[in-house]
Scaffold this motif. Structure first.
Motif, PDB file in Angstrom:
ATOM      1  N   VAL A  71      53.797 -36.042  14.116  1.00 21.22           N
ATOM      2  CA  VAL A  71      55.280 -36.707  14.055  1.00 21.22           C
ATOM      3  C   VAL A  71      55.139 -37.949  15.015  1.00 21.22           C
ATOM      4  CG1 VAL A  71      56.596 -34.575  13.430  1.00 21.22           C
ATOM      5  CG2 VAL A  71      56.029 -34.915  15.891  1.00 21.22           C
ATOM      6  N   ASP A  72      56.283 -38.655  15.162  1.00 23.21           N
ATOM      7  CA  ASP A  72      56.365 -39.649  16.034  1.00 23.21           C
ATOM      8  C   ASP A  72      57.419 -39.326  17.090  1.00 23.21           C
ATOM      9  OD1 ASP A  72      54.611 -41.104  14.531  1.00 23.21           O
ATOM     10  OD2 ASP A  72      55.928 -42.220  13.610  1.00 23.21           O
ATOM     11  N   GLU A  73      56.965 -39.845  18.008  1.00 24.24           N
ATOM     12  CA  GLU A  73      58.216 -39.496  19.140  1.00 24.24           C
ATOM     13  C   GLU A  73      58.349 -40.952  19.920  1.00 24.24           C
ATOM     14  OE1 GLU A  73      57.598 -36.626  22.049  1.00 24.24           O
ATOM     15  OE2 GLU A  73      56.389 -37.941  23.488  1.00 24.24           O
ATOM     16  N   ALA A  74      59.701 -41.227  20.440  1.00 26.50           N
ATOM     17  CA  ALA A  74      60.034 -42.263  21.475  1.00 26.50           C
ATOM     18  C   ALA A  74      60.835 -41.849  22.420  1.00 26.50           C
ATOM     19  CB  ALA A  74      60.673 -43.457  20.839  1.00 26.50           C
ATOM     20  N   ALA A  75      60.013 -41.282  23.430  1.00 26.97           N
ATOM     21  CA  ALA A  75      60.639 -40.495  24.421  1.00 26.97           C
ATOM     22  C   ALA A  75      62.133 -41.118  24.987  1.00 26.97           C
ATOM     23  CB  ALA A  75      59.865 -40.147  25.470  1.00 26.97           C
ATOM     24  N   GLY A  76      62.136 -42.153  25.248  1.00 27.85           N
ATOM     25  CA  GLY A  76      63.264 -42.914  25.787  1.00 27.85           C
ATOM     26  C   GLY A  76      64.526 -43.258  24.835  1.00 27.85           C
ATOM     27  N   VAL A  77      64.592 -43.025  23.542  1.00 32.27           N
ATOM     28  CA  VAL A  77      65.326 -43.027  22.694  1.00 32.27           C
ATOM     29  C   VAL A  77      66.411 -41.770  22.576  1.00 32.27           C
ATOM     30  CG1 VAL A  77      65.934 -43.479  20.191  1.00 32.27           C
ATOM     31  CG2 VAL A  77      64.086 -44.705  21.427  1.00 32.27           C
ATOM     32  N   SER A  78      67.555 -42.372  22.556  1.00 31.15           N
ATOM     33  CA  SER A  78      68.803 -41.168  22.300  1.00 31.15           C
ATOM     34  C   SER A  78      69.706 -41.809  21.324  1.00 31.15           C
ATOM     35  CB  SER A  78      69.389 -40.689  23.748  1.00 31.15           C
ATOM     36  OG  SER A  78      70.347 -41.825  24.127  1.00 31.15           O
ATOM     37  N   THR A  79      70.203 -41.089  20.632  1.00 30.19           N
ATOM     38  CA  THR A  79      71.159 -41.573  19.593  1.00 30.19           C
ATOM     39  C   THR A  79      72.479 -42.159  20.181  1.00 30.19           C
ATOM     40  OG1 THR A  79      70.502 -39.594  18.086  1.00 30.19           O
ATOM     41  CG2 THR A  79      72.569 -40.640  17.615  1.00 30.19           C
ATOM     42  N   ASN A  80      72.933 -41.512  21.225  1.00 28.84           N
ATOM     43  CA  ASN A  80      74.051 -42.501  22.014  1.00 28.84           C
ATOM     44  C   ASN A  80      73.673 -43.677  22.369  1.00 28.84           C
ATOM     45  OD1 ASN A  80      75.785 -40.182  21.875  1.00 28.84           O
ATOM     46  ND2 ASN A  80      75.917 -39.913  24.044  1.00 28.84           N
ATOM     47  N   GLY A  81      72.579 -43.747  23.002  1.00 26.05           N
ATOM     48  CA  GLY A  81      72.025 -45.243  23.280  1.00 26.05           C
ATOM     49  C   GLY A  81      71.861 -46.087  22.230  1.00 26.05           C
ATOM     50  N   THR A  82      71.165 -45.525  21.144  1.00 17.01           N
ATOM     51  CA  THR A  82      70.901 -46.415  20.098  1.00 17.01           C
ATOM     52  C   THR A  82      72.115 -47.060  19.282  1.00 17.01           C
ATOM     53  OG1 THR A  82      68.879 -45.207  19.527  1.00 17.01           O
ATOM     54  CG2 THR A  82      69.663 -46.168  17.721  1.00 17.01           C
TER      55      THR A  82
ATOM     56  N   THR B 248      77.575 -43.357  15.617  1.00 16.68           N
ATOM     57  CA  THR B 248      76.553 -43.665  14.884  1.00 16.68           C
ATOM     58  C   THR B 248      76.780 -43.945  13.471  1.00 16.68           C
ATOM     59  OG1 THR B 248      75.775 -41.470  15.784  1.00 16.68           O
ATOM     60  CG2 THR B 248      74.359 -42.207  14.287  1.00 16.68           C
ATOM     61  N   ASP B 249      77.948 -43.419  12.815  1.00 19.04           N
ATOM     62  CA  ASP B 249      78.246 -43.996  11.477  1.00 19.04           C
ATOM     63  C   ASP B 249      78.389 -45.309  11.625  1.00 19.04           C
ATOM     64  OD1 ASP B 249      79.420 -41.142  12.461  1.00 19.04           O
ATOM     65  OD2 ASP B 249      79.462 -40.831  10.265  1.00 19.04           O
ATOM     66  N   ILE B 250      79.347 -45.805  12.308  1.00 18.23           N
ATOM     67  CA  ILE B 250      79.597 -47.172  12.300  1.00 18.23           C
ATOM     68  C   ILE B 250      78.485 -48.324  12.584  1.00 18.23           C
ATOM     69  CG2 ILE B 250      80.928 -49.051  13.460  1.00 18.23           C
ATOM     70  CD1 ILE B 250      83.093 -46.925  14.299  1.00 18.23           C
ATOM     71  N   TRP B 251      77.599 -47.805  13.610  1.00 19.09           N
ATOM     72  CA  TRP B 251      76.223 -48.602  13.695  1.00 19.09           C
ATOM     73  C   TRP B 251      75.384 -48.670  12.290  1.00 19.09           C
ATOM     74  CZ3 TRP B 251      71.470 -45.325  14.221  1.00 19.09           C
ATOM     75  CH2 TRP B 251      70.324 -46.247  14.254  1.00 19.09           C
ATOM     76  N   LEU B 252      75.418 -47.513  11.719  1.00 22.06           N
ATOM     77  CA  LEU B 252      74.838 -47.578  10.349  1.00 22.06           C
ATOM     78  C   LEU B 252      75.325 -48.547   9.346  1.00 22.06           C
ATOM     79  CD1 LEU B 252      73.579 -43.939  10.180  1.00 22.06           C
ATOM     80  CD2 LEU B 252      71.956 -45.645  10.478  1.00 22.06           C
ATOM     81  N   TRP B 253      76.643 -48.369   9.244  1.00 25.03           N
ATOM     82  CA  TRP B 253      77.474 -49.027   8.263  1.00 25.03           C
ATOM     83  C   TRP B 253      77.510 -50.494   8.478  1.00 25.03           C
ATOM     84  CZ3 TRP B 253      77.645 -47.756   3.540  1.00 25.03           C
ATOM     85  CH2 TRP B 253      77.987 -46.666   2.915  1.00 25.03           C
TER      86      TRP B 253
END
Length: 917
Positions: free
Chosen positions: A885-896, A588-593
């Motif tokens: 709140v908002d939700e996006a039920a198919g979203v996971s952090t691994n996948g993102t 996740t860190d590398i994706w953000l940077w």
């Protein structure tokens, strides 16, 4: 695709020359993307543009430090630089090297500018002699202290004892004295009994890390002590800039207590402040909601039954000296002793959604509620027209429970405490969240908890021993009470300090962080590119909003995100084993940077910055049995028994370090150099051999003290990241030799990165040769920074066998079964195929193979055809959740994270080969 055997691959593969083409970022932005200011460009070869992260110069400025990259061979490591404003005027600057290329040329330089420069919209760094600061900063050492003189303020820093900063003065006048660290402990060592103890920070070591002429850094290390017990190590770095009156303090604690007995009740930085004025000229200020400000006097003279006069009232309200008493209305001046004076003041932020301000006349008397709001500005002031101390805590409400306490305001000397953990809140509770649930064997842990809640539990491993936390404090040594407008400006730059940075185009052209082999500036020049760019923005914006909507805040939590969503109850799985806090899982860190490097967006920088601070400190054990390994994702950041290099990896920290020159992050990366030695004592695969066997099973046979079993992916990649960074920073031959030896012996493995069973010599980093036929497919091997660090290693070192082995892996991981079997003798349709599309793209570009480029895009699209999949962002209101709140039920952090990295790297490598629709 044509079938390719490993032998054919080795014989026929040719490497394309490193690409030097660059893509100019398009001006168009998606609807959710903040509009970016025009990016400056360098006016001449060998120069670099510098801009303000937020697009415009700040209203208040206390000096700044930033990092700049340079292409290989462009400048020598000892090059002097000058900083130019748009009008050509030279701006004072101090420069030092951060990293060099293997040929010895400068790779990264750090630069600092004084606090008193004329602020321009942008600047340019070029070779030349730097201009001298108007006020040269000096640092001098004596037997018992270090003295820093910025030309405006003077700081005396002790080398021993409990008083860390004896004095901050201005104009020869002491403004703040006896700076010290305080810790309040709630001791629960006896069941049913609590005992409060006070500890003071005591210095063990002081280092003058930088001594001007523009910037000085002093590092203090020590422990907290009550005379009988010394514990809770701390690091306090103090930063000073020429011409400035602001001190930046980076405060780190390392927890080394017993989580079942030691409950920290308060953690703070405290100064005494001389009060050189009458009670009615003593001013208290707290930043409130948004740009709001609470401003009162210790003895107020407004709202009385008698009116002292308009000039008197205006002066007190504005924080100026009131006229002489002879000019007041006598009906007020003769009765001042009957007006209550308030000795103690507090601002407490116990959670992310509420703060309160209270005051009382003296201990033993009631507190008055003085103000309330949602999120305080994290800044305050106590002083008089003759001087005072401004104090601020960055990420104040985000890192709750925080607070400020002022005592002795009616005395000759008052005391200010900046609470990183406020004693107004419950004590820190770092205990386990369950009793083990009967998981007393490896078999139960593997086939029980891991199988149902994804939690890898083991008794004694769910400990906070060695985890750390860093806070950022600012101190303003003021000559007089600042105006209300000035105070709101100081509060604003405390919340979001002014950051200087270069442009995405310059970063990419310099070839750093893998350069065009990994990423390129954002580009919306074609519909296909624009669609991917828009989705990259969508994912970041979603997580940015989720942090706020789901309140991912708190002293130990801020900066991290959650791992997996529970659509049934419309909540992230904060309480379900290994599905809760993400702890850097799948990069996740590398994706953000990489997202920031491409766009230059300020919101992406600050989101990634907070994550780097958190994951490098809280998710890693810095002392104790597990140091310096990190902990896998869990309900508690330290709760998982999988203590791993892939979490503590220096690869995640490199971006922030080089962009800012931050010394604390530099320390964190250096901790990882010998991390493999801990794996001898804590083997990562200790449970796997016994997973299907009942009862207790002995651990795998030890490899001895000089060798360790490592994975060639997550383990070696993390070590290589630390060694490579240290080599860049210092030119260490030991680190270089470890890199080259390990790369060559990986290249010699019979099945390359698919080989299993090799062990590494801890001193030399030489791998043994795995037995023929020892083959493994791990979907995790390359998704914790291995892709990114291999690109940099190949870019920097000529090791043909390693380069070939890496390309083999890139081609074969996602290859069809026939190709895998022809090369490896077996096949496996690996998981995370979409994320691995970037490996295929890397091989396609390096081998100039259009078939691989087409395959990379097919893998990226995924089984559900990516172009038809759009995450649905649904608004939840009413009884579905506790607030809208908002939700996006198919979203996971691994996948993102993996989708984001695949998108970024495929665009960079094969972006011009998107298949025709």
């Amino acid at each position: 695709m044509k079938s390719v055997t490993r032998r054919d691959f080795v014989r026929t593969a040719a490497f394309a020359a490193a690409a030097t083409k660059f893509i100019t970022a398009a001006r168009g932005q998606s609807a959710t993307t903040p509009a970016m200011p025009a990016m400056p460009t360098a006016s001449k070869v060998g120069a670099a543009p510098v801009r303000w992260l937020d697009g415009t110069a700040p209203n208040a400025f206390g000096g700044a430090t930033w990092g700049l990259p340079w292409p290989r061979g462009q400048h020598g490591a000892d090059t002097s630089f000058t900083l130019k404003a748009p009008n050509g005027a030279a701006v004072p600057v101090q420069t030092w090297p951060l990293a060099t290329w293997p040929d010895g040329s400068l790779k990264w330089s750090a630069h600092a500018v004084p606090a008193d420069i004329s602020l321009a919209e942008h600047y340019e760094v070029e070779p030349g002699s730097p201009a001298a600061p108007a006020h040269r900063l000096t640092a001098s050492e004596s037997g018992d202290s270090i003295t820093i003189d910025t030309g405006v303020i003077t700081a005396r820093i002790a080398k021993s004892g409990k008083v860390l900063v004896p004095e901050l003065s201005r104009g020869g006048k002491a403004i703040a004295t006896k700076g010290r660290l305080v810790c309040l402990l709630e001791d629960r060592s006896q069941p049913g009994v609590t005992r409060d103890q006070a500890f003071d920070g005591v210095i063990d070591k002081v280092t003058l890390e930088q001594d001007g002429p523009v910037r000085a850094v002093v590092k203090l290390e020590g422990r907290h002590s009550d005379g009988d017990r010394a514990w809770l190590p701390f690091v306090l770095r103090l930063y000073f800039y020429a011409g400035g009156d602001r001190v930046r303090a980076m405060h780190t604690i390392v927890f080394n207590g017993d989580q079942n007995k030691d409950f920290i009740k308060g953690l703070g930085l405290r100064f005494d402040v001389p009060m050189r004025a009458k009670l009615y000229d003593r001013h208290v200020r707290f930043a409130g909601q948004d740009n709001g400000l609470f401003g009162e006097a210790v003895r107020g003279i407004t709202g009385l039954r008698r009116y002292p006069g308009p000039e008197v009232v205006a002066a007190q309200y504005e924080g100026k000296a009131t006229p002489p008493l002879s000019e007041w209305a006598e009906t007020v001046s003769s009765r001042l002793d009957y007006i209550a004076a308030y000795d103690e003041w507090t601002l407490s932020q116990p959670n992310a959604d509420g703060f309160q301000i209270r005051k009382r006349t003296k201990p033993g008397y009631t507190w008055l509620m003085s103000g309330q709001g949602q999120r305080a500005g994290g800044y305050g002031y106590l002083g008089t027209p003759q001087g005072g101390l401004g104090f601020g805590l960055r990420n104040f409400w985000q890192s709750y429970p925080a607070g400020f306490a002022l005592t002795g305001a009616t005395s000759e000397t008052a005391t200010v405490t900046v609470w990183m953990w406020s004693p107004d809140a419950p004590a820190m509770d770092l205990r386990s969240y369950h009793d083990g649930l009967g998981q007393d064997t490896y078999a139960k842990q593997y086939n029980g908890g891991l199988a149902i809640t994804y939690e890898d539990y083991e008794p004694g491993f769910d400990t906070p021993m060695g985890v750390a936390r860093t806070s950022e404090v600012f101190l303003d040594v003021c000559a007089a009470t600042p105006s209300r407008e000035e105070l709101t400006q100081l509060a604003a730059v405390t919340r979001e300090p002014a950051v200087l940075i270069t442009t995405p185009k310059h970063l990419n052209a310099a070839g750093v962080f893998g350069g065009t082999d990994i990423w390129r500036p954002a580009d919306r020049s074609t519909p296909a590119r624009a669609k991917i760019e828009d989705k990259l923005d969508w994912y970041f914006d979603f997580y940015h909003d989720q942090q706020e909507q789901r309140r991912w805040y708190g002293y130990w939590n801020y900066g991290d995100v959650m791992h997996t969503y529970d659509a049934d109850r419309h909540e992230w799985r904060y309480d379900v084993g290994g599905f809760a806090w993400d702890n850097s899982e799948l990069s996740t860190d590398i994706w953000l940077w990489l997202s920031f490097l491409r766009t230059g967006r300020a919101d992406q920088f600050r989101f990634a910055e907070a994550m780097t601070r958190h994951t490098g400190e809280v998710d890693v054990h810095h002392v104790g049995r597990f140091a310096p390994l990190g902990s896998r994702h869990n309900v508690l950041h330290w709760g998982c028994s999988a203590k791993q290099l892939r979490i503590s990896t220096a690869i995640n920290r490199r971006y922030y370090y080089y962009l800012t020159g931050d010394e604390r992050v530099g320390d964190l990366m250096r901790e990882q150099l010998e991390a493999a030695r801990t794996l001898v004592k804590v083997p990562p695969t200790r449970k796997l051999a016994s997973a299907d066997q009942p009862g207790d099973v002995a651990r795998p046979e030890a490899k001895g003290q000089d060798r360790v079993g490592l994975s060639l992916g997550t383990d070696w990649g993390s070590l290589a990241g630390a060694w490579f960074t240290e080599y860049e920073r210092t030119g260490s031959e030991l680190m270089k030799n470890r890199l080259l030896t390990s790369m060559r012996t990986i290249g010699a493995q019979p099945h390359g990165f698919f080989s299993i069973g090799a062990t590494m010599h801890l001193d030399t980093a030489e791998f043994s040769i795995a037995p023929e036929g020892s083959i493994g497919f791990s979907h995790l091997a390359s998704v914790f920074g291995l892709v990114e660090i291999c690109a940099e290693l190949i870019q920097n070192f000529d090791v043909p066998e390693f380069r070939q082995t890496w390309l083999d892996y890139c081609v074969l991981y996602n290859a069809d079964r026939e190709t895998q079997e022809a090369s490896l003798g077996r096949s496996n349709r690996g998981n995370l195929r979409q994320g691995h599309a970037r490996l295929t793209a890397y091989a396609a570009e390096k081998l100039d193979r259009q078939d691989l480029a087409a395959r990379a895009w097919e893998e990226f699209k995924g089984n559900n055809r990516w172009e038809t999949y759009e995450p649905e962002r649904k608004r939840l209101e009413g009884p579905e959740y506790i607030r809208p709140v908002d939700e996006a039920a198919g979203v996971s952090t691994n996948g993102t994270a993996q989708w984001g990295l695949a998108a970024i790297e495929c665009l960079a490598l094969v972006g011009d080969t998107w298949p025709a629709e």
